[in-house]
Design a protein around this motif. Structure first.
Motif, PDB file in Angstrom:
ATOM      1  N   ALA A 141      47.199  26.035  71.751  1.00 24.32           N
ATOM      2  CA  ALA A 141      46.667  25.176  72.355  1.00 24.32           C
ATOM      3  C   ALA A 141      47.432  25.635  73.782  1.00 24.32           C
ATOM      4  N   VAL A 142      48.890  25.609  72.962  1.00 19.81           N
ATOM      5  CA  VAL A 142      49.497  25.509  74.619  1.00 19.81           C
ATOM      6  C   VAL A 142      48.885  27.434  75.027  1.00 19.81           C
ATOM      7  N   TYR A 143      48.699  28.594  74.146  1.00 22.13           N
ATOM      8  CA  TYR A 143      48.409  29.995  74.259  1.00 22.13           C
ATOM      9  C   TYR A 143      47.047  29.339  75.112  1.00 22.13           C
ATOM     10  N   ARG A 144      46.126  29.029  74.813  1.00 21.89           N
ATOM     11  CA  ARG A 144      44.780  28.152  75.345  1.00 21.89           C
ATOM     12  C   ARG A 144      44.470  28.497  77.014  1.00 21.89           C
ATOM     13  N   VAL A 145      45.900  27.179  77.430  1.00 21.93           N
ATOM     14  CA  VAL A 145      46.021  26.341  78.214  1.00 21.93           C
ATOM     15  C   VAL A 145      46.719  28.092  79.583  1.00 21.93           C
ATOM     16  N   VAL A 203      49.108  16.447  59.645  1.00 17.74           N
ATOM     17  CA  VAL A 203      47.859  15.140  59.121  1.00 17.74           C
ATOM     18  C   VAL A 203      47.007  14.355  59.833  1.00 17.74           C
ATOM     19  N   GLU A 204      47.268  15.349  61.661  1.00 17.56           N
ATOM     20  CA  GLU A 204      46.079  14.868  62.265  1.00 17.56           C
ATOM     21  C   GLU A 204      45.807  16.016  63.135  1.00 17.56           C
ATOM     22  N   PRO A 205      44.786  16.151  62.807  1.00 22.51           N
ATOM     23  CA  PRO A 205      44.074  18.347  62.834  1.00 22.51           C
ATOM     24  C   PRO A 205      44.430  18.331  65.071  1.00 22.51           C
ATOM     25  N   GLU A 206      43.512  17.262  65.144  1.00 16.32           N
ATOM     26  CA  GLU A 206      43.582  16.620  66.881  1.00 16.32           C
ATOM     27  C   GLU A 206      44.751  17.058  67.323  1.00 16.32           C
ATOM     28  N   LEU A 207      45.831  16.842  66.608  1.00 20.51           N
ATOM     29  CA  LEU A 207      47.311  16.684  67.670  1.00 20.51           C
ATOM     30  C   LEU A 207      47.972  17.932  68.136  1.00 20.51           C
ATOM     31  N   VAL A 208      48.050  18.248  69.433  1.00 21.15           N
ATOM     32  CA  VAL A 208      48.619  18.948  69.909  1.00 21.15           C
ATOM     33  C   VAL A 208      49.755  19.163  70.771  1.00 21.15           C
ATOM     34  N   ALA A 209      49.984  17.922  71.396  1.00 23.14           N
ATOM     35  CA  ALA A 209      51.296  17.461  71.429  1.00 23.14           C
ATOM     36  C   ALA A 209      51.945  16.359  70.566  1.00 23.14           C
ATOM     37  N   VAL A 210      53.578  16.497  70.969  1.00 25.47           N
ATOM     38  CA  VAL A 210      54.166  14.813  70.666  1.00 25.47           C
ATOM     39  C   VAL A 210      55.230  15.349  70.989  1.00 25.47           C
ATOM     40  N   THR A 211      55.823  13.922  71.771  1.00 23.51           N
ATOM     41  CA  THR A 211      57.444  14.117  72.190  1.00 23.51           C
ATOM     42  C   THR A 211      58.588  13.252  71.552  1.00 23.51           C
ATOM     43  N   GLY A 212      59.919  13.464  70.801  1.00 24.14           N
ATOM     44  CA  GLY A 212      59.852  12.186  70.422  1.00 24.14           C
ATOM     45  C   GLY A 212      60.996  11.392  70.950  1.00 24.14           C
ATOM     46  N   VAL A 213      61.564  10.446  70.502  1.00 24.82           N
ATOM     47  CA  VAL A 213      62.413   9.481  71.322  1.00 24.82           C
ATOM     48  C   VAL A 213      63.782   9.869  71.128  1.00 24.82           C
ATOM     49  N   ILE A 214      63.698   9.306  72.598  1.00 24.42           N
ATOM     50  CA  ILE A 214      65.366   9.806  73.473  1.00 24.42           C
ATOM     51  C   ILE A 214      66.101   9.296  74.094  1.00 24.42           C
ATOM     52  N   PHE A 217      47.827  12.938  71.415  1.00 23.85           N
ATOM     53  CA  PHE A 217      49.366  13.267  71.655  1.00 23.85           C
ATOM     54  C   PHE A 217      50.135  12.765  71.748  1.00 23.85           C
ATOM     55  N   ARG A 218      50.886  12.401  71.224  1.00 29.14           N
ATOM     56  CA  ARG A 218      51.553  11.634  70.683  1.00 29.14           C
ATOM     57  C   ARG A 218      53.184  10.997  70.746  1.00 29.14           C
ATOM     58  N   VAL A 219      54.170  10.216  71.272  1.00 26.56           N
ATOM     59  CA  VAL A 219      55.145   9.738  70.529  1.00 26.56           C
ATOM     60  C   VAL A 219      55.563   9.226  69.517  1.00 26.56           C
TER      61      VAL A 219
END
Length: 496
Positions: free
Chosen positions: A293-297, A231-242, A327-329
């Protein structure tokens, strides 16, 4: 696992050296390998932080009354400022946007590959893999990046999934478990980053999710990650709640008690920083990334905390190229991970974490005060400059208080104790309120104990906080010594 549920897939090619294109991308994007000039504003910020500590410390021997404890006042003032910021940002905390999107919603479904980097993790891998293979929205692939394990990992994988032992540097044919293709990459021991990169090069999935071998993800977790990216094309990284879990020994139970409430505070703080576009810590224990995104960097870099450094590199790349990377949590993506159950193990972990933080802050110091990086450069990174010496402020304040008590300086000790009592009462009330916000966020009104949370806040200042600050000092030693180790841990398995 029943043999009837397994179906053979294609043979995986031999895993060669790091892709040249990935290595080139890393050289271009990494401030470790290609350090930009350090701007004068960054130098000024870091010098001001250290100079402030020196000035406040000298006041202890030149002034009387409460001013003599100025280091402690600055330490408390900084903590209060962060509490006010966090409280304001989480007052309406919610994760409604990122609940799982049904398959029939008409939203594009990116493919998902989960990478589990493992070095001698036979005790915990079965539970980790079982949770991944029993997701309500199953990943297309799970890749076990076996980083030169010498325990029973190979035997467990062969017995449990019917794999045939691959030669070193090679991979197995895929074993299909339901909708998921399970693959085993048997690598020479090269560290976690190298193992993650080897798996990255073996998948064409749209999204990669890294899961530590001692982390058990909740059944809806993969679906929540997939939905967020959908739902968010600009999103490149997320973390879950641990949530942390410790070995159930007497010391382990105490360590779990402290770390449980520390994690709650930390993840609500991440939500607060996310709200202003400054989420910097994506926990590699359970994190999702757009593979492109990970590959590009340049993939993962070998350092003390490869997850933290990768996010800093992604922010730099986005700022350099004018990209709106986000980036999102995600509270809908929850997991339970094994945490240190001894003081020694805890200090070893925090030594690595804080040392890695210092590494990253040093390598990416050129971003401090740079408006190209938005609020991250203008707000978050200058605050992180203070965080580099924040443990020094805390330990100095504690040491000075002990000195004043021994010296009979009750003109200082009396007002300090009053201030500390008021601050402690505020902390207890604030963190109980934070616990309520956290429960709402994760959708569990009974998560953790209110009484235990209050007790932890009362006991922490003279126990757990001092451990944290000691670990940070050890991190400084590791940073200055150039440590790059991926420290081994003794596992017991957190289970469900």
């Amino acid at each position: 696992m029943a043999a009837g549920t397994l179906r053979r897939g294609r043979r995986v090619p031999m895993i060669g050296p790091l892709s040249e294109s990935l290595a080139v991308a890393l050289r271009r994007a990494s401030s470790r390998l290609d350090p930009p000039p350090t701007p004068i504003v960054s130098i000024a910020v870091h010098v001001a932080v250290l100079g402030t500590w020196v000035a406040l410390f000298l006041l202890a021997f030149g002034r009387g009354g409460i001013v003599a404890w100025s280091v402690g006042l600055a330490y408390l003032g900084y903590d209060i400022a962060l509490q006010v910021f966090t409280g304001w940002q989480i007052r309406r905390i919610s994760d409604r946007v990122y609940r799982t999107v049904p398959r029939t919603a008409g939203v594009a479904r990116p493919s998902v590959a989960v990478i589990v980097a493992a070095h001698n993790e036979a005790a915990v891998l079965p539970a980790t893999l079982a949770a991944l293979l029993e997701q309500t929205d199953a990943p297309e692939e799970v890749l076990i990046a076996d980083d030169g394990s010498t325990d029973g990992t190979a035997e467990m994988l062969c017995a449990r999934f019917g794999f045939v032992m691959p030669e070193s540097g090679g991979g197995t044919p895929a074993v299909r478990v339901g909708a998921t293709a399970l693959r085993w990459l048997r690598l020479a021991h090269g560290g976690k980053a190298a193992a993650l990169n080897a798996a990255l090069l073996q998948t064409a999935a749209d999204l990669i999710i890294t899961v530590d071998a001692d982390t058990v993800v909740g059944a809806p977790a993969i679906g929540a990650v997939r939905s967020a990216f959908s739902v968010e094309p600009e999103l490149v990284a997320v973390t879950g709640v641990i949530t942390p879990g410790c070995r159930p020994t007497p010391v382990g139970r105490v360590m779990q008690w402290f770390q449980t409430y520390e994690y709650i505070r930390n993840f609500t703080a991440r939500y607060a920083w996310m709200r202003i576009g400054c989420l910097q810590l994506i926990s590699g224990a359970f994190a999702g990334f757009r593979r492109d995104a990970v590959y590009r960097v340049g993939g993962f870099d070998s350092c003390m905390v490869e997850d933290y450094e990768l996010v800093a590199r992604m922010y730099r790349f986005a700022g350099d190229h004018g990209l709106d990377w986000r980036f999102r949590v995600l509270a809908g993506a929850q997991a339970r991970t094994e945490a240190p159950a001894s003081v020694r193990g805890f200090l070893r972990q925090r030594r690595r974490w804080f040392g890695g933080f210092l590494q990253t802050q040093w390598w990416y110091r050129g971003m401090v005060g740079d408006p190209r990086f938005g609020r991250l450069g203008m707000i978050m990174l200058p605050i992180k400059a203070f965080d580099t010496v924040q443990p020094l402020f805390g330990l100095t304040a504690f040491g000075l208080l002990i000195y004043f008590v021994v010296a009979g300086r009750f003109d200082v000790v009396g007002p300090v104790l009053v201030i500390l009592a008021v601050k402690l009462a505020v902390d207890v009330l604030f963190h109980l309120w934070v616990l309520g916000r956290y429960r709402r966020w994760v959708g569990d009104p009974h998560r953790a104990s209110t009484a235990a949370a209050a007790a932890a806040m009362v006991v922490e200042p003279l126990t757990f906080t001092l451990l944290l600050q000691t670990g940070a000092i050890l991190g400084w030693i590791a940073f200055l010594g150039g440590s790059q180790r991926w420290d081994p841990q003794i596992r017991f398995g957190v289970g469900d």
